[in-house]
Write a protein that holds these residues in place. Structure first.
Motif, mmCIF file in Angstrom:
data_model
loop_
_atom_site.group_PDB
_atom_site.id
_atom_site.type_symbol
_atom_site.label_atom_id
_atom_site.label_comp_id
_atom_site.label_asym_id
_atom_site.label_seq_id
_atom_site.Cartn_x
_atom_site.Cartn_y
_atom_site.Cartn_z
ATOM 1 N N LEU A 51 28.051 -61.529 -2.643
ATOM 2 C CA LEU A 51 26.863 -60.573 -2.076
ATOM 3 C C LEU A 51 26.090 -59.694 -2.645
ATOM 4 N N ILE A 52 26.580 -59.479 -4.018
ATOM 5 C CA ILE A 52 25.970 -58.272 -4.716
ATOM 6 C C ILE A 52 25.839 -58.681 -6.331
ATOM 7 N N ASP A 53 24.872 -58.384 -6.745
ATOM 8 C CA ASP A 53 24.559 -58.702 -8.293
ATOM 9 C C ASP A 53 26.071 -58.178 -9.006
ATOM 10 N N ALA A 54 26.347 -58.890 -9.917
ATOM 11 C CA ALA A 54 27.515 -58.655 -10.405
ATOM 12 C C ALA A 54 27.372 -57.238 -11.487
ATOM 13 N N ASN A 55 26.307 -57.039 -12.048
ATOM 14 C CA ASN A 55 26.286 -56.041 -12.859
ATOM 15 C C ASN A 55 26.042 -54.523 -11.770
ATOM 16 N N ASP A 56 25.534 -54.578 -10.784
ATOM 17 C CA ASP A 56 25.592 -53.650 -9.683
ATOM 18 C C ASP A 56 26.940 -53.354 -9.022
ATOM 19 N N ARG A 57 27.666 -54.524 -8.789
ATOM 20 C CA ARG A 57 29.162 -54.486 -8.396
ATOM 21 C C ARG A 57 30.079 -53.776 -9.530
ATOM 22 N N ASP A 58 29.937 -53.986 -10.661
ATOM 23 C CA ASP A 58 30.588 -53.518 -11.730
ATOM 24 C C ASP A 58 30.071 -51.970 -12.104
ATOM 25 N N GLU A 59 28.883 -51.811 -11.849
ATOM 26 C CA GLU A 59 28.405 -50.224 -11.917
ATOM 27 C C GLU A 59 29.208 -49.577 -10.697
ATOM 28 N N CYS A 60 29.165 -49.916 -9.625
ATOM 29 C CA CYS A 60 29.852 -49.295 -8.609
ATOM 30 C C CYS A 60 31.274 -49.170 -8.796
ATOM 31 N N ILE A 61 32.030 -50.130 -9.248
ATOM 32 C CA ILE A 61 33.343 -50.024 -9.607
ATOM 33 C C ILE A 61 33.718 -49.164 -10.616
ATOM 34 N N ALA A 62 33.080 -48.939 -11.661
ATOM 35 C CA ALA A 62 33.244 -48.083 -12.837
ATOM 36 C C ALA A 62 32.956 -46.826 -12.434
ATOM 37 N N ALA A 63 32.163 -46.375 -11.613
ATOM 38 C CA ALA A 63 31.497 -45.030 -10.990
ATOM 39 C C ALA A 63 32.884 -44.620 -10.178
ATOM 40 N N LEU A 64 33.145 -45.608 -9.105
ATOM 41 C CA LEU A 64 34.118 -45.490 -8.186
ATOM 42 C C LEU A 64 35.525 -44.942 -9.130
ATOM 43 N N LYS A 65 35.866 -45.651 -9.860
ATOM 44 C CA LYS A 65 37.045 -45.178 -10.808
ATOM 45 C C LYS A 65 36.921 -43.840 -11.266
ATOM 46 N N LEU A 66 35.646 -43.763 -12.089
ATOM 47 C CA LEU A 66 35.495 -42.208 -12.294
ATOM 48 C C LEU A 66 35.636 -41.058 -11.295
ATOM 49 N N TYR A 67 35.054 -41.285 -10.159
ATOM 50 C CA TYR A 67 34.968 -40.570 -8.800
ATOM 51 C C TYR A 67 36.515 -40.218 -8.464
ATOM 52 N N THR A 68 37.149 -41.439 -8.399
ATOM 53 C CA THR A 68 38.529 -41.503 -7.932
ATOM 54 C C THR A 68 39.516 -40.712 -8.766
ATOM 55 N N ASP A 69 39.567 -40.769 -10.055
ATOM 56 C CA ASP A 69 40.309 -40.125 -10.985
ATOM 57 C C ASP A 69 40.053 -38.698 -10.872
ATOM 58 N N LEU A 70 38.735 -38.328 -10.850
ATOM 59 C CA LEU A 70 38.542 -36.800 -10.867
ATOM 60 C C LEU A 70 38.926 -36.079 -9.624
ATOM 61 N N SER A 71 38.431 -36.916 -8.672
ATOM 62 C CA SER A 71 38.689 -36.365 -7.152
ATOM 63 C C SER A 71 40.373 -36.257 -7.004
ATOM 64 N N GLN A 72 40.855 -36.956 -7.332
ATOM 65 C CA GLN A 72 42.327 -37.015 -7.273
ATOM 66 C C GLN A 72 42.862 -36.032 -7.861
ATOM 67 N N VAL A 73 42.500 -35.541 -9.058
ATOM 68 C CA VAL A 73 43.063 -34.484 -9.984
ATOM 69 C C VAL A 73 42.659 -33.037 -9.312
ATOM 70 N N ILE A 74 41.208 -33.279 -9.169
ATOM 71 C CA ILE A 74 40.705 -31.847 -8.428
ATOM 72 C C ILE A 74 41.477 -31.444 -7.156
ATOM 73 N N ARG A 75 41.669 -32.447 -6.171
ATOM 74 C CA ARG A 75 42.303 -32.461 -4.859
ATOM 75 C C ARG A 75 43.772 -31.717 -5.070
ATOM 76 N N LEU A 76 44.456 -32.404 -6.029
ATOM 77 C CA LEU A 76 45.717 -32.078 -6.308
ATOM 78 C C LEU A 76 45.987 -30.727 -6.721
ATOM 79 N N CYS A 77 44.989 -30.321 -7.634
ATOM 80 C CA CYS A 77 45.250 -28.934 -8.256
ATOM 81 C C CYS A 77 44.645 -27.708 -7.647
ATOM 82 N N ILE A 78 43.569 -27.807 -6.908
ATOM 83 C CA ILE A 78 43.143 -26.652 -6.060
ATOM 84 C C ILE A 78 42.574 -27.017 -4.704
ATOM 85 N N ASP A 79 42.586 -26.103 -3.944
ATOM 86 C CA ASP A 79 41.940 -26.297 -2.450
ATOM 87 C C ASP A 79 40.418 -25.800 -2.661
#
Length: 984
Positions: free
Chosen positions: A907-935
């Protein structure tokens, strides 16, 4: 009749020292002329050239301090020259000792009079002893003996004065006014060089003061602490305050037990309890030289006898040897690394210096003194001789070290004689070094440097052999001395070089550890282990950025530990675990606070498989089952759940912090843990409800996980979004227990109990904050929802945003049949084709409303920033709701956002899907570490440097600027995808 000092000096002093230079000589000559003018009696000794005049001229060029005293008090030189040397000094010491005695009329002298008498007597002894020392009439042994004699007399006189003053004020009732200290129970111990009768020319005097409240001199024993505390403050003032007459001795009372938390004078019984239970290694060494110098001498000797078992252990065993090694690590001096320098060398603390000789003797006295009383002597020379006689060391070693010791003491005296300063550091300039060389009688600095280097190398060699099998601190580390209360200057330099910005604060913190103020450091064994690992600990913390903050977090952790031996042993023998601990303290204040508040969570780090085994649902389930196996009662089950959840959250966080798992894996693990714990809590609550209220006929319960709980994306600090669904037989009116409830109240109370079980704060903490606002009608509706009402609401009344939330819904636990029924309803609702254009308009409107009401704080607000997490989640949720209208049915329940995007890929352009998945990975990796380390928010300027490093690693970027640029690029791209996909 003994010859006068003038004759004595004239006979021996010719050519023994030389003037520093012609400029200084002219000044000294002018001074002597002026002195003769003021004191004509000097003319017979100094008007004509001769050995005495020549000697004094040289002395005044070399020692500005002696020149100043002579200038101020030429009468003192007159008096000294016309008197025999030692009788003159004896009279000065007697003058000091009698400073507090009443006058002929019986009146006691005032405090000001006592202070003046003591200062005059001290000046006489110091001035004349220095002249005799320079002339080689006195050896260093004689000098130290006379300096100690005047110190003893001054302290005794001051104590007598204070006791008499207390008697006169009605605070004390002395037993013998003629001998105030007799039977007073007031014990004044001289420590270190004072106790050993080895005082320096400009020494501080270290005193430790105890009192026996049962000695019977206190009018009100309850006032003991205040009375003696005030008395000791006056003692310090009497001895060290500078007046027109100078000062007597700088006085240090910080060698008393735990000086940061004890009064200036300590009750005898409290002191004995302290030394028996918390006495430190360096205190054992210090008490070798302790000597009663004033006050109740008999009581002081009795106190030291009671301390013998503390200082000298009866048996020579491995524990004692480990103890000695522990001291060695504390009083370590950089050795065997590079050349010994003369300029700027510290002759006390530096390599090959006085401290090494003292420690050489003291360590062996401690090892063998328990069995060999002859070794329990205070002076260093006597100790070395006794060790040789006991065949503990060979005679040659004793002779060499004795000779070196007195040579270095001579050098030390000359350094201090220049300006009457307590320093042990040789000058760094050639001109000033020449002053020291000439004072010692050397022809030039080269000859002096050669002699000094030979001495330092001899001492270093002997000292190194003493511990040649003991690694101790790495020779590349430098001094790390944390004994006593004063900062060791070389240790501060070492701490600075290791990476600490505030070495004085760090030194103070480490001394606190050794005082046993924390439960974890109260035992001798724990302090030994901590001492052993301190060098590695400091190196590890020093390598982290903002090392000071990290070590202070570790200090906070230590303060909360119930015990320390096991931890210190493990950290000391496990470099990887030590590195992990440093990582936590340097990068993760939130984790550091968790282990400081609940140290038991740290136990899991001791598992050798921690970083190898992945925290899968199966792994966590087995651990939980085992942990709950012996719990029988409701509250016990809940407490065990809290302990288990805290520990496992922490351990998942550790894996994330170290990079053993990534952000998505951490989200899955945090969610699996929540599922298991919530399920166990639900079953415990149901069982407890059934005991009190029975069962509802046909009653069934299921929990729906919403939001990040539903999509396996919880972070370390996430709350949980839940909906409780229930069903029962239509004819059921109430439960069948001893306290029946109607069906609505029954399931409402069950839900409330579940919320309390999960979120009520207890001693073991909180399991999860619970949010139930996603239930039908939100906060306005009942907390428990009957399944048929849930189905009707979702089909007929729910808004678009509620169906968006439903696309992430997941049945997590409860009755299996009810879970299946609920899952079918959710699937059916989501499979119903809606108006794609209306859905798009609603999603776009909701996103705009969020931007308006909750704008992002900054580019690091990964959730709210344009093109951030919300945009990606909304894209996936919009596609899930729009899919049926496009003839596609995709079940997104139980999928993460990434998995949902992949499932909706058609239902979505493959490039757009991949762009969202790549951004989500970056956001997830960063937010997991940040939420772990600080309030709270991530502010690069305020967060620990270690966290910035971890964020950079998580983003796989070289530095923070690159991370920020990458975030900006990804967010811009996602925002464009959102605009393309979510359009009416």
């Amino acid at each position: 009749m003994a010859e006068t000092t003038a004759k004595h000096l004239a006979d021996v002093a010719e050519g023994i020292i030389r003037p520093l230079n012609q400029t200084e000589l002219k000044s000294a000559t002018a001074l002597i002329k002026e002195m003769i003018r003021q004191e004509p009696d000097l003319a017979e000794h100094l008007s004509a050239d001769g050995p005495l005049r020549s000697f004094l001229l040289s002395a005044f060029t070399l020692s500005p301090y002696l020149r100043e005293v002579a200038s101020i008090r030429p009468d003192l030189l007159v008096e000294a020259l016309k008197s025999p040397l030692e009788p003159f000094l004896e009279a000065a010491v007697s003058e000091a000792r009698s400073a507090s005695w009443p006058g002929a009329n019986g009146a006691l002298p005032t405090e000001a009079e006592v202070m003046a008498r003591l200062r005059r007597a001290k000046r006489k002894v110091a001035f004349v002893t220095a002249l005799a020392d320079l002339a080689r009439i006195f050896s260093a042994r004689d000098t130290t003996a006379w300096l100690t004699a005047i110190a003893d007399a001054a302290v005794a006189a001051a104590i007598d004065h204070l006791l008499l003053a207390g008697h006169e004020a009605g605070k004390l009732s002395l037993k013998n006014r003629e001998q105030p200290a007799e039977g007073s129970g007031l014990i004044v111990l001289g420590m270190g060089k004072h106790g050993a009768r080895e005082l320096n020319y400009s020494s501080d005097i270290d005193l430790v003061i105890f009192y026996d409240p049962d000695a019977g001199i206190l009018k009100d024993p309850d006032d003991a602490m205040e009375t003696y505390g005030r008395m000791m403050r006056r003692l310090v003032r009497i001895l060290q305050e500078r007046t027109a007459d100078g000062y007597v001795f700088r006085t240090d009372l910080r060698l008393r037990p735990d000086p940061g938390s004890t009064p200036l004078a300590v009750p005898v019984e409290a002191a004995l309890i302290y030394y028996e239970g918390r006495g430190q290694n360096w205190e054992r060494a210090a008490f070798i030289k302790a000597r009663p110098v004033a006050g109740d001498i008999k009581a002081g000797e009795g106190f030291l006898r009671e301390l013998v078992p503390f200082v000298f252990r009866k048996y020579l065993d491995y524990a004692a040897i480990a103890d000695i090694h522990s001291i060695k690590r504390q009083i370590h001096v950089h050795k065997g690394h590079g050349a010994i320098a003369v300029k700027g060398h510290n002759v006390k603390l530096g390599r090959g210096g006085i401290r090494e000789i003292e420690f050489f003797a003291q360590t062996q006295q401690l090892i063998a003194g328990g069995r060999m009383p002859d070794l329990r002597c205070r002076p260093t020379e006597e100790a070395l001789k006794a060790l040789a006689e006991a065949r503990w060391i060979d005679a040659r070693t004793a002779e060499e070290l004795t000779e070196c010791y007195w040579f270095l003491r001579d050098v030390e005296h000359r350094i201090q004689m220049v300006h009457d300063e307590q320093t042990h550091v040789l000058p760094e300039t050639e001109a000033e070094l020449k002053r020291i060389a000439f004072m010692l009688g050397f022809i030039d600095t080269t000859a002096f440097s050669t002699a000094l280097e030979n001495v330092l190398k001899t001492v270093e060699k002997r000292y190194a052999r003493l511990f040649e099998k003991e690694e101790g601190l790495s020779s590349a580390t430098g001094n790390l001395v944390f004994t006593g209360q004063k900062d060791d200057p070389d240790t501060l330099k070492t701490l600075k070089s290791l990476g600490f910005e505030r070495p004085e604060d760090i030194s103070r913190v480490i001394r606190t550890w050794h005082y046993g103020r924390y439960r974890a450091t109260q035992s001798v064994e724990a302090r030994e282990r901590l001492t052993e690992m301190t060098p590695d600990l400091l190196r590890a913390f020093g390598e982290s950025r903002r090392a000071d903050e990290a070590l202070l977090r570790f200090d906070n952790f230590l303060a909360g530990l119930p015990a320390g031996i096991q931890l210190f042993s493990l950290l000391g023998n496990n470099p990887a675990l030590l590195e992990l601990m440093v990582n936590i303290m340097a990068a993760a204040p939130r984790l550091a606070e968790i282990i400081a508040e609940r140290p038991h969570v740290f136990d899991g780090m001791l598992d050798p498989g921690l970083l190898v085994e992945l925290p899968t649902r199966d792994y966590l389930g087995k651990r939980l089952k085992s942990f709950l196996s012996s719990a029988r009662h409701y509250e016990e089950i809940l407490d065990r759940l809290r302990i288990f959840a805290a520990e496992q959250r922490f351990l998942i966080g550790i894996r994330l912090l170290t990079g053993a798992i990534g952000g998505a894996q951490a989200g899955r693990a945090f969610t699996d843990l929540a599922d298991l714990v919530i399920e166990a809590a639900l079953f415990a609550v149901i069982a407890e409800m059934e005991v009190a209220h029975g069962k509802v006929p046909g009653g069934r319960v299921a929990l729906v996980g919403m939001g990040k709980l539903g999509s396996f994306e919880l972070t370390a600090g996430s709350d949980v979004d839940l909906i409780l669904l229930y069903e029962h037989d239509d004819e059921a009116a109430e439960s069948d227990g001893p306290k029946p409830l109607d069906t609505l109240r029954y399931f409402t109370r069950l839900t409330q109990r579940l919320i309390a079980a999960l979120s009520a704060p207890t001693a073991e903490g909180v399991l999860y904050e619970v949010d139930m606002r996603l239930r039908p009608s939100g906060n306005k509706g009942p907390v428990a929802t009957r399944l048929r009402a849930f189905a009707k609401y979702q089909r007929e009344e729910a808004w678009t945003w509620e169906h968006m939330a439903l696309s992430r819904a997941r049945l997590i636990c409860g009755d299996e049949s009810l879970m299946a029924d609920a899952a079918a309803i959710i699937t059916g609702v989501l499979a119903t084709a809606g108006d794609a254009a209306k859905i798009a308009a609603d999603v776009a409107e909701m996103r705009a409303l969020i931007e308006q009401e909750k704008p992002p704080r900054d580019p690091w607000d990964l959730k709210l920033v344009q093109g951030g997490l919300i945009d990606i989640e909304f894209i996936a949720q919009f596609l899930a709701l729009a899919a049926p209208a496009r003839g596609v049915t995709v079940k997104t329940s139980g999928l993460s956002t990434t998995e949902a995007l992949k499932a909706l890929g058609d239902l979505i352009d493959a490039n757009d899907r991949d762009e969202c998945i790549a951004a989500l990975k970056l956001y997830t990796d960063l937010s997991q570490v940040i939420r772990l380390c600080i309030d709270g928010p991530f502010d690069p300027a305020a967060v620990p440097a270690g966290l910035i490093d971890r964020v950079v690693r998580a983003a796989e970027c070289p530095d923070l600027k690159t991370v920020e640029a990458e975030l900006k690029r990804r967010a811009k791209a996602v925002r464009k995808v959102f605009s393309r996909v979510v359009k009416a």
